[in-house]
Enzyme design. Structure first.
Site, short mmCIF file in Angstrom:
data_model
loop_
_atom_site.label_atom_id
_atom_site.label_comp_id
_atom_site.label_asym_id
_atom_site.label_seq_id
_atom_site.Cartn_x
_atom_site.Cartn_y
_atom_site.Cartn_z
CE LYS A 33 57.85 -38.73 57.14
NZ LYS A 33 56.82 -39.43 56.40
CE LYS A 40 49.62 -46.80 52.98
NZ LYS A 40 48.86 -46.64 54.22
CG HIS A 76 72.95 -59.71 83.90
ND1 HIS A 76 73.63 -60.07 85.04
CD2 HIS A 76 72.24 -60.80 83.53
CE1 HIS A 76 73.38 -61.34 85.33
NE2 HIS A 76 72.53 -61.81 84.43
N GLY A 114 51.23 -48.42 57.32
CA GLY A 114 52.62 -48.89 57.21
C GLY A 114 53.01 -49.81 58.36
NE ARG A 115 50.66 -46.73 63.47
CZ ARG A 115 50.33 -45.66 62.75
NH1 ARG A 115 51.09 -45.27 61.75
NH2 ARG A 115 49.23 -44.97 63.02
CD GLU A 133 54.36 -44.02 62.52
OE1 GLU A 133 53.93 -44.96 61.86
OE2 GLU A 133 55.41 -43.41 62.23
CD GLU A 154 64.24 -41.05 56.06
OE1 GLU A 154 63.36 -40.94 55.17
OE2 GLU A 154 64.15 -40.50 57.18
O1 F6P Z 1 57.36 -41.24 58.75
C1 F6P Z 1 56.53 -42.22 59.22
C2 F6P Z 1 56.08 -43.15 58.14
O2 F6P Z 1 55.13 -42.55 57.34
C3 F6P Z 1 55.58 -44.45 58.73
O3 F6P Z 1 54.25 -44.39 59.11
C4 F6P Z 1 55.86 -45.42 57.65
O4 F6P Z 1 55.83 -46.74 58.11
C5 F6P Z 1 57.23 -44.96 57.21
O5 F6P Z 1 57.16 -43.55 57.29
C6 F6P Z 1 57.66 -45.37 55.85
O6 F6P Z 1 56.77 -44.94 54.86
P1 F6P Z 1 56.78 -45.56 53.42
O7 F6P Z 1 56.46 -47.00 53.51
O8 F6P Z 1 55.75 -44.80 52.63
O9 F6P Z 1 58.17 -45.36 52.83
#
Ligand code: F6P
Length: 540
Positions: A504, A207, A384, A267-268, A353, A213
């Protein structure tokens, strides 16, 4: 309601009711009123919910509905669907429901025709997915795409990854999807293994397009591709999904190959929009639209059904009932479908979240527990592993059981066995087995206590005809709105996530301490300093 809901008359009435009901057993409730099974059930779209195995009566439901009314739930639902800025801490509308509005719907928010924008992106995604699926879109060497690798994390990974797994039986174009999220190099290394750069398409999903990452993994993927096919191959093997065109261009992806969304999609809550591109390529635009129609069916149910017959409202209120009156901390989600094996992980972000908050929307501290802890595994694997604790442990763990009548394919009646297990478990959890019943089977007296099954363990059972794109959309929308209902009662902002920011930032501060020639002289704290020194020694 603004202010403290726990001070309301409705809350007090529930407290009193809890005192009366907490000692009652499901065995008694069913013996007194066998008809409760028929009445404590509700249908929404293709989903059927039996909530009769809850430690609740119709009186409980009435009191919970009164609480929802006191909290102003109807007004909050209207505010969300109307595009008001209900994400107050970020001053944003919350309009994931607009991602699945039909093309002829109307919704103008902040002067923008949201429906037209959504359908323009869907059309662009569909055209692109169509070209990849029909093999018209070629890689740099002229070969068609065989694998799509989505690079993203959190909401830019869990949604499409969960849905691809759920719907992989519908992936009919011979294009597989893989998902890379973790900054652990093992993730990208493992996912690139066996892939041919000439037939691989990367969808970089973020987003913000600033997530460490994702950008790191995307750079690794880019080097891997460029190493094999050269710099000029990038445009045919990389596309982006983001709200941030500037950063996408900076990364070197042609913005013609960017699929957008908007700050009013959290995002979620985003995989039914452009973040679902990898899924759409795998299952095709038509199936994707069936999934959207499924979401929309539940949106409409949520928006219009009276609270007593409203599935997300009932399930959200039961979550409040256990969290705040029984003091329960977790909810297990147990899909009796191997295809839904990523569903609990997806729900963890969606729910935790969203509602893992300690202040209300106005910044004042909450006075009751918020944020159920979601966890789970598909049945029968869970049986199990951890069901022992569900049946005989000291903790109360309400659980959602999810099953489907029809499998995608079947072998030797296995699907009926799977369903038999689901039904047996919810019955055993609710009604247990008494010491008398066990002794009557001839069990030695000293062993009887070990075999007693206490019962009185509450469950919801959700049944749907078949796991299809449509029913998956319905299921996800159901949980999105459960989160909303709980958030409204708790009065929190379910759409921000400030709690993830500090970690972060600190990781960025700590990283140089791990890699610099000389360890720096300032550390966040003595424990971290000691660990940094140890890590450097071990790393050599
Ligand atoms: O760190 C949490 C977050 O901001 C989530 O809310 C989001 O889904 C995820 O990181 C990834 O964010 P982005 O889509 O901006 O890379």
């Amino acid at each position: 309601m603004s202010g403290d809901i726990s001070q309301s008359q409705e809350w007090a009435a529930l407290d009193k009711h809890h005192e009366e009901l907490a000692g009652r057993r499901l065995r008694e409730l069913f013996a007194e009123d066998p008809g409760r099974a028929g009445r404590m059930a509700v249908t929404a779209g293709d989903l059927y919910l039996d909530y009769s195995k809850h430690r609740a009566t119709e009186e409980t439901v009435g009191l919970l509905v009164a609480l929802a009314e006191r909290a102003g739930l109807s007004g909050r639902i209207a505010a969300m669907f109307g595009g008001e800025h209900i994400n107050v801490s970020e001053d944003r509308a919350v309009l994931h429901v607009a991602l699945r509005l039909p093309e002829d719907a109307e919704l103008v928010v902040d002067g923008q025709d949201v429906v037209r924008d959504v359908h323009a992106v869907l059309a662009k995604m569909s055209a692109f997915a169509g070209r990849v699926r029909s093999k018209e879109w070629k890689g740099a060497t002229g070969r068609p795409i065989e694998t799509v690798v989505n690079i993203g994390i959190g909401g830019s990974d869990l949604g499409p990854a969960m849905a691809y797994e759920a719907l992989r039986d519908y992936a009919d174009a011979g294009i597989a999807a893989r998902f890379v999220s973790n900054i652990d190099p093992a993730d990208i290394t493992g996912n690139l293994a066996g892939l041919d750069p000439a037939t691989t398409l990367f969808v970089v999903s973020s987003k913000t397009f600033t997530t460490l990452e994702t950008l790191t993994n995307a750079r690794v993927a880019r080097s891997w591709l460029v190493g094999a096919l050269g710099e000029e191959a990038v445009s045919q093997h990389f596309v982006a999904v983001s709200t941030n065109a500037e950063k996408v261009a900076e990364f070197g992806i042609d913005t013609d190959n960017m699929f957008g969304f908007w700050d009013w999609v959290g995002g979620r809550y985003s995989y039914d929009g452009a973040i679902g591109l990898s899924l759409m390529i795998a299952i095709g635009p038509e199936r994707f639209r069936e999934m959207l129609a499924g979401f929309h069916t539940i949106d409409e149910h949520f928006r219009t059904a009276p609270f007593e017959a409203n599935m997300p409202v009932l399930m959200g209120l039961l979550g409040i009932w256990y969290t705040d009156f029984f003091g329960v901390e977790t909810r297990a989600v147990l899909p009796y479908s191997q295809r839904l094996h990523r569903f609990p992980a997806y729900l963890q972000q969606l729910t935790m979240e969203s509602n893992g908050k300690s202040v209300r929307a106005d910044g004042s501290p909450v006075t009751v527990d918020t944020g159920e802890i979601f966890w789970g595994e598909p049945g029968t694997n869970g049986q199990h592993a951890f069901y022992q604790l569900l049946h005989q442990g000291t903790r109360l763990v309400p659980a959602d059981f999810i099953g489907f009548a029809e499998p995608f394919d079947d072998r030797e009646g296995m699907h009926d066995q799977l369903t038999a297990n689901l039904l047996a478990q919810t019955s055993a959890l609710a009604f247990g087995k008494t010491a008398e019943e066990i002794a009557a089977e001839g069990t030695a007296p000293e062993i009887v206590p070990h075999k007693v099954m206490p019962g009185n363990r509450p469950t919801s059972t959700i049944l749907a005809p078949k796991l299809t794109p449509g029913t998956l959309g319905q299921l996800v929308a159901l949980y999105e709105h459960i989160v909303f209902v709980e958030g409204v009662i708790w009065g929190v902002d379910s759409f921000d996530q400030w709690g993830v920011e500090l970690g972060k930032k600190m990781a960025l501060d700590v990283a140089p301490a791990l890699t610099s020639e000389e360890p720096p002289d300032t550390f966040p704290d003595p424990s971290t300093e000691q660990l940094v020194r140890r890590y450097r020694e071990l790393r050599g």
